[in-house]
Enzyme design. Structure first.
Site, short mmCIF file in Angstrom:
data_model
loop_
_atom_site.label_atom_id
_atom_site.label_comp_id
_atom_site.label_asym_id
_atom_site.label_seq_id
_atom_site.Cartn_x
_atom_site.Cartn_y
_atom_site.Cartn_z
N GLY A 10 0.75 -1.15 -0.14
CA GLY A 10 0.15 0.00 0.16
C GLY A 10 0.91 1.41 -0.08
O GLY A 10 2.01 1.23 0.25
N ASP A 39 -3.06 -11.98 4.81
CA ASP A 39 -4.58 -11.84 4.30
C ASP A 39 -5.41 -11.50 5.49
O ASP A 39 -5.63 -12.44 6.21
CB ASP A 39 -4.95 -13.06 3.27
CG ASP A 39 -6.26 -12.79 3.05
OD1 ASP A 39 -7.12 -11.63 3.19
OD2 ASP A 39 -6.83 -13.73 2.39
N TYR A 102 -2.36 2.21 12.20
CA TYR A 102 -2.76 3.33 12.02
C TYR A 102 -4.21 3.58 11.78
O TYR A 102 -5.05 2.50 11.40
CB TYR A 102 -2.23 3.56 10.21
CG TYR A 102 -0.82 3.42 10.23
CD1 TYR A 102 -0.04 4.79 10.69
CD2 TYR A 102 -0.11 2.49 9.96
CE1 TYR A 102 1.43 4.37 10.79
CE2 TYR A 102 1.31 2.34 9.87
CZ TYR A 102 1.93 3.47 10.14
OH TYR A 102 3.21 3.29 10.26
N TYR A 129 -16.54 3.26 7.68
CA TYR A 129 -14.91 3.10 7.81
C TYR A 129 -14.48 3.41 9.03
O TYR A 129 -13.66 3.10 9.68
CB TYR A 129 -14.27 4.04 6.44
CG TYR A 129 -13.03 4.29 6.85
CD1 TYR A 129 -11.88 2.93 6.57
CD2 TYR A 129 -12.30 5.35 7.29
CE1 TYR A 129 -10.76 3.09 6.41
CE2 TYR A 129 -10.98 5.37 6.96
CZ TYR A 129 -10.00 4.41 6.95
OH TYR A 129 -8.84 4.53 7.06
#
Length: 301
Positions: A10, A39, A102, A129
């Site tokens: 990412g 995963d 994070y 989210y």
């Protein structure tokens, strides 16, 4: 020091591979890794990875970050952003590892004009989210792993992959007029800055475990998406890039309806981070201009 990194490919994970390498032995995984499970749709698998490797530090840069898509698949977002983080937190506690994680400004309601204080200001996510990331904080790390550092951040960008600046530049080459939101306030924060600050924080935490806890980590200053775009276009023209754009309009959030609600105020107070880790966070323009300069000199826009 043995470091386990999840989410290596990412935006933040890519920079972390660089920043963490000097600290010791780095094992970096993503969803496609085969030697160990990386995963996050498999909580048992990632927990087993922690138990097998027994790292000193785990850095989690993996997440479901498609804010709008999370609205239509809340269970999957919860699995990736909270359930697997809880599994990692429990396994980390077993092996005595630190967990660096994070989170986001989306845990707040996004009202007002004052930067949000971590630990004292009440959380109230506007979207799925934000709810899943808040769950990763409270129900996973704070509950199951004392040796944790949570970094809430926002408006993250990187030179690698797609980002707001690249999108704006593409549109500005195609169109003479653009409309960009001007009533959301935040601090564009480079993945490079997050990675470097993370590496420094790990070194401090190893020697001073009392720094464990929740922090806000974003660049300095404040802007809007409209003013961010204006800076991008200004720098592009300075670099000799031809743009078709001749008019940039400021519009409210309501001009662009999205499945997930966005906060008006994404400002985060970083005083605690800067004090505890003895770092100064540069103004957002510093990182954005650096990213743009690299973009202009290494690729065709």
């Amino acid at each position: 020091m043995n470091i386990l990194l999840f989410g290596k490919t990412g935006q933040v994970g890519w920079e972390l591979q660089r920043a963490l390498a000097p600290l010791g032995n780095l094992i970096a995984l993503d969803v496609h890794s085969t030697d160990y499970c990386g995963d996050f749709s498999n909580p048992e698998g990632v927990a087993e990875t922690v138990k097998k490797i027994r790292p000193d530090v785990i850095v989690n840069a993996a997440a479901h970050t498609d804010v709008d898509k999370a609205e239509s698949e809340p269970e999957f977002a919860q699995l990736l952003n909270a359930t697997s983080v809880e599994a990692i937190a429990k396994a980390a506690n077993e092996v005595g590892a630190w967990v660096i994680h994070y989170s986001t400004d989306y845990v707040f309601p996004g009202t007002g004009e004052i930067p949000w204080q971590g630990g004292t200001d009440a959380t109230a996510p506007l979207n799925v989210y934000g709810e899943t990331k808040l769950s990763s904080e409270k129900k996973a790390l704070q509950k199951h792993c004392g040796k944790h550092i949570i970094f809430r951040t926002s408006w993250v960008y990187a030179g690698k992959g797609n980002n707001f600046a690249k999108t704006m530049l593409r549109l500005a080459k195609e169109r003479e007029e653009l409309a960009v939101i001007n009533d959301q306030f935040g601090r564009p924060t480079g993945a490079e800055l997050l990675a470097d600050c993370t590496a420094h924080a790990i070194r401090v935490a190893v020697d001073k475990p009392e720094v464990a806890g929740l922090y806000h980590l974003v660049a300095g200053g404040t802007t809007t998406w409209h003013d961010y775009a204006a800076l991008v276009f200004e720098e592009a023209r300075k670099a000799g890039i031809n743009l078709a754009l001749n008019k940039l309009n400021a519009v409210p959030t309501t001009a662009y309806p999205t499945p997930a609600r966005r906060p008006h105020n994404s400002r985060l107070n970083t005083e605690k981070f800067q004090q505890n880790f003895a770092l100064v966070l540069p103004d957002w323009q510093v990182g954005v201009k650096r990213m743009l300069n690299e973009l202009f000199t290494t690729t065709a826009i």
